[in-house]
Structures are given as structure tokens and as C-alpha cells.
Design a protein around this motif. Structure first.
Motif, short mmCIF file in Angstrom:
data_model
loop_
_atom_site.label_atom_id
_atom_site.label_comp_id
_atom_site.label_asym_id
_atom_site.label_seq_id
_atom_site.Cartn_x
_atom_site.Cartn_y
_atom_site.Cartn_z
N VAL A 87 -5.23 0.67 -14.05
CA VAL A 87 -6.01 -0.50 -13.62
C VAL A 87 -5.61 -0.91 -12.21
CG1 VAL A 87 -6.43 -2.96 -14.07
CG2 VAL A 87 -6.56 -1.31 -15.94
N ALA A 88 -4.32 -0.84 -11.88
CA ALA A 88 -3.89 -1.15 -10.51
C ALA A 88 -4.56 -0.20 -9.52
CB ALA A 88 -2.36 -1.06 -10.39
N GLY A 89 -4.64 1.07 -9.88
CA GLY A 89 -5.34 2.04 -9.03
C GLY A 89 -6.81 1.72 -8.91
N GLY A 90 -7.44 1.32 -9.99
CA GLY A 90 -8.85 0.94 -9.96
C GLY A 90 -9.09 -0.29 -9.10
N LEU A 91 -8.18 -1.25 -9.17
CA LEU A 91 -8.31 -2.44 -8.32
C LEU A 91 -8.15 -2.06 -6.85
CD1 LEU A 91 -6.40 -5.05 -10.51
CD2 LEU A 91 -8.88 -4.87 -10.16
N ALA A 92 -7.23 -1.15 -6.56
CA ALA A 92 -7.06 -0.68 -5.18
C ALA A 92 -8.32 0.05 -4.72
CB ALA A 92 -5.85 0.25 -5.09
N ARG A 93 -8.91 0.84 -5.60
CA ARG A 93 -10.15 1.53 -5.27
C ARG A 93 -11.27 0.51 -5.01
NH1 ARG A 93 -11.98 6.88 -6.89
NH2 ARG A 93 -10.41 7.00 -8.52
N SER A 94 -11.23 -0.61 -5.72
CA SER A 94 -12.23 -1.66 -5.52
C SER A 94 -12.14 -2.29 -4.14
CB SER A 94 -12.06 -2.76 -6.59
OG SER A 94 -12.31 -2.24 -7.86
N VAL A 95 -10.93 -2.35 -3.58
CA VAL A 95 -10.76 -2.86 -2.22
C VAL A 95 -11.56 -1.99 -1.26
CG1 VAL A 95 -9.10 -3.24 -0.35
CG2 VAL A 95 -8.52 -3.92 -2.68
N SER A 96 -11.47 -0.69 -1.43
CA SER A 96 -12.23 0.23 -0.59
C SER A 96 -13.73 0.02 -0.77
CB SER A 96 -11.86 1.68 -0.93
OG SER A 96 -12.66 2.57 -0.18
N LEU A 97 -14.14 -0.15 -2.02
CA LEU A 97 -15.56 -0.37 -2.30
C LEU A 97 -16.05 -1.63 -1.58
CD1 LEU A 97 -17.43 0.16 -5.56
CD2 LEU A 97 -17.61 -2.07 -4.49
N LEU A 98 -15.27 -2.70 -1.63
CA LEU A 98 -15.66 -3.96 -0.97
C LEU A 98 -15.63 -3.84 0.55
CD1 LEU A 98 -13.82 -6.49 -3.31
CD2 LEU A 98 -16.29 -6.04 -3.20
N GLN A 99 -14.67 -3.10 1.05
CA GLN A 99 -14.50 -3.00 2.50
C GLN A 99 -15.48 -2.01 3.13
OE1 GLN A 99 -10.46 -2.37 3.69
NE2 GLN A 99 -10.91 -2.54 5.86
N TYR A 100 -15.72 -0.87 2.47
CA TYR A 100 -16.51 0.18 3.09
C TYR A 100 -17.81 0.51 2.36
CZ TYR A 100 -12.29 0.95 5.77
OH TYR A 100 -11.21 0.78 6.58
N GLY A 101 -18.00 -0.03 1.17
CA GLY A 101 -19.19 0.28 0.40
C GLY A 101 -18.88 1.27 -0.71
N PRO A 102 -19.89 1.57 -1.51
CA PRO A 102 -19.65 2.43 -2.67
C PRO A 102 -19.35 3.88 -2.29
CG PRO A 102 -21.98 1.84 -2.51
CD PRO A 102 -21.26 1.07 -1.45
N PRO A 103 -18.41 4.47 -3.00
CA PRO A 103 -18.12 5.90 -2.79
C PRO A 103 -19.16 6.74 -3.53
CG PRO A 103 -16.72 5.04 -4.52
CD PRO A 103 -17.54 3.88 -3.99
N GLY A 104 -18.93 8.04 -3.56
CA GLY A 104 -19.83 8.95 -4.26
C GLY A 104 -19.77 8.76 -5.76
N PRO A 105 -20.68 9.41 -6.46
CA PRO A 105 -20.78 9.25 -7.92
C PRO A 105 -19.50 9.58 -8.68
CG PRO A 105 -22.66 10.50 -7.07
CD PRO A 105 -21.71 10.29 -5.92
N GLY A 106 -18.77 10.60 -8.25
CA GLY A 106 -17.53 10.95 -8.94
C GLY A 106 -16.50 9.85 -8.87
N HIS A 107 -16.41 9.21 -7.71
CA HIS A 107 -15.44 8.12 -7.56
C HIS A 107 -15.90 6.86 -8.27
CE1 HIS A 107 -12.62 10.12 -4.84
NE2 HIS A 107 -13.69 10.78 -4.44
N LEU A 108 -17.20 6.62 -8.34
CA LEU A 108 -17.71 5.49 -9.12
C LEU A 108 -17.43 5.72 -10.60
CD1 LEU A 108 -21.08 4.67 -7.34
CD2 LEU A 108 -18.99 3.29 -7.35
N PHE A 109 -17.57 6.97 -11.05
CA PHE A 109 -17.23 7.32 -12.43
C PHE A 109 -15.75 7.01 -12.68
CE2 PHE A 109 -15.52 10.41 -15.46
CZ PHE A 109 -16.29 10.12 -16.59
N GLY A 110 -14.90 7.42 -11.72
CA GLY A 110 -13.46 7.13 -11.85
C GLY A 110 -13.19 5.64 -11.93
N LEU A 111 -13.87 4.87 -11.12
CA LEU A 111 -13.70 3.41 -11.13
C LEU A 111 -14.07 2.84 -12.50
CD1 LEU A 111 -12.98 0.92 -9.42
CD2 LEU A 111 -15.38 0.81 -8.75
N GLY A 112 -15.14 3.34 -13.08
CA GLY A 112 -15.53 2.90 -14.42
C GLY A 112 -14.47 3.27 -15.46
N MET A 113 -13.92 4.45 -15.33
CA MET A 113 -12.83 4.85 -16.24
C MET A 113 -11.63 3.92 -16.09
SD MET A 113 -13.66 7.61 -18.08
CE MET A 113 -12.10 8.31 -18.56
N GLU A 114 -11.30 3.62 -14.83
CA GLU A 114 -10.10 2.83 -14.53
C GLU A 114 -10.21 1.37 -14.95
OE1 GLU A 114 -9.56 5.78 -10.72
OE2 GLU A 114 -10.30 3.74 -10.41
#
Length: 139
Positions: A87-114
Motif C-alpha cells: 500500500v505504501a508503494g501504491g500511495l507513492a505511485r499515486s503521487v506520480s499519477l497526481l503529479q504527471y498524470g496516469p501511467p499506462g494500463p499495466g501500471h494502472l492495473f498495478g495501482l489497483g492491485m496495490e
């Protein structure tokens, strides 16, 4: 639903969910940072080193989940610790999403898993552990 059946369902869900860190961790160790969409060789050495290190952690997380499968009803500490890391990793990934926009589908899938699947599995494991203790104390 019986305790035994629910326990088996949880084990199956964990087994299926573990395919993601095992597969991506291994593929990312082998391919390095070039596994990421848009990254081409030569990759900066420090980026590749860091990426493969994090990929090793991902692989280790998958292995740790698999090691907890046989005694899933007694592995609460393992599940909570792994869940916290993920979950900490997913929250860190969310910072990137907020700062730069959504990543590709594979990383969005990872975010959902996390941020969705792993917390649900941790909660489910706690339920199984509680049912196990209730069953054991009733005997």
C-alpha cells in the motif's frame, strides 16, 4: 460458507494475485528498465540498478505471499507487513499519477492491485485467522 472452503478460496486468490509480483518482478529483473513503455537502451546505469533492485523486492513479495499460503490462517503478521509495504508503494505511485498524470494500463492495473486488491486480501486473511482461532478455541 464453511471455514475450510473459505480458507481454500483465500489461498486460491492469493495464488492468483501472486502471479503479478512473481511475473513482473522476474521479467523486470531480466529486462531491466527497458520493460517500461518508452524506455530504450542504453538506460542510465543508476536507473537500471535501482529499477532491478525494486524488481527484486517485488519478486520477494510474491515469494513471501506464496510461503505464507500453507498456513494462511496463522500468517497475519506476514500479511499485514506485506500489505503495508504494498500500500505504501501504491500511495507513492499515486503521487506520480497526481503529479504527471496516469501511467499506462499495466501500471494502472498495478495501482489497483496495490490499493484495492491487497487491502482486501489482508482483511480477508484477518477474517480467516479470526475464524481459525474461534474454531480452535471451541474444540
Amino acid at each position: 460458507m464453511t471455514y475450510s472452503f473459505e480458507r481454500r478460496l483465500l489461498q486460491l486468490a492469493i495464488l492468483l494475485a501472486s502471479i503479478v509480483p512473481l511475473g513482473m518482478g522476474t521479467a523486470s529483473i531480466v529486462a531491466g528498465a527497458t520493460v517500461i513503455r518508452g524506455v530504450r537502451a542504453p538506460v542510465p546505469i543508476d536507473l537500471d540498478s535501482h529499477f532491478r533492485y525494486l524488481s527484486g523486492l517485488l519478486l520477494g513479495i510474491g515469494i513471501a505471499f506464496l510461503c505464507a499460503l500453507p498456513r494462511v490462517e496463522r500468517a497475519g503478521i506476514v500479511f499485514r507487513a506485506l500489505g503495508l509495504v504494498i500500500v505504501a508503494g501504491g500511495l507513492a505511485r499515486s503521487v506520480s499519477l497526481l503529479q504527471y498524470g496516469p501511467p499506462g494500463p499495466g501500471h494502472l492495473f498495478g495501482l489497483g492491485m496495490e490499493l484495492v486488491v491487497v487491502p482486501l486480501i489482508v482483511i480477508w486473511q484477518a477474517r480467516i485467522q479470526r475464524r481459525y482461532r474461534e474454531t480452535a478455541s471451541a474444540e
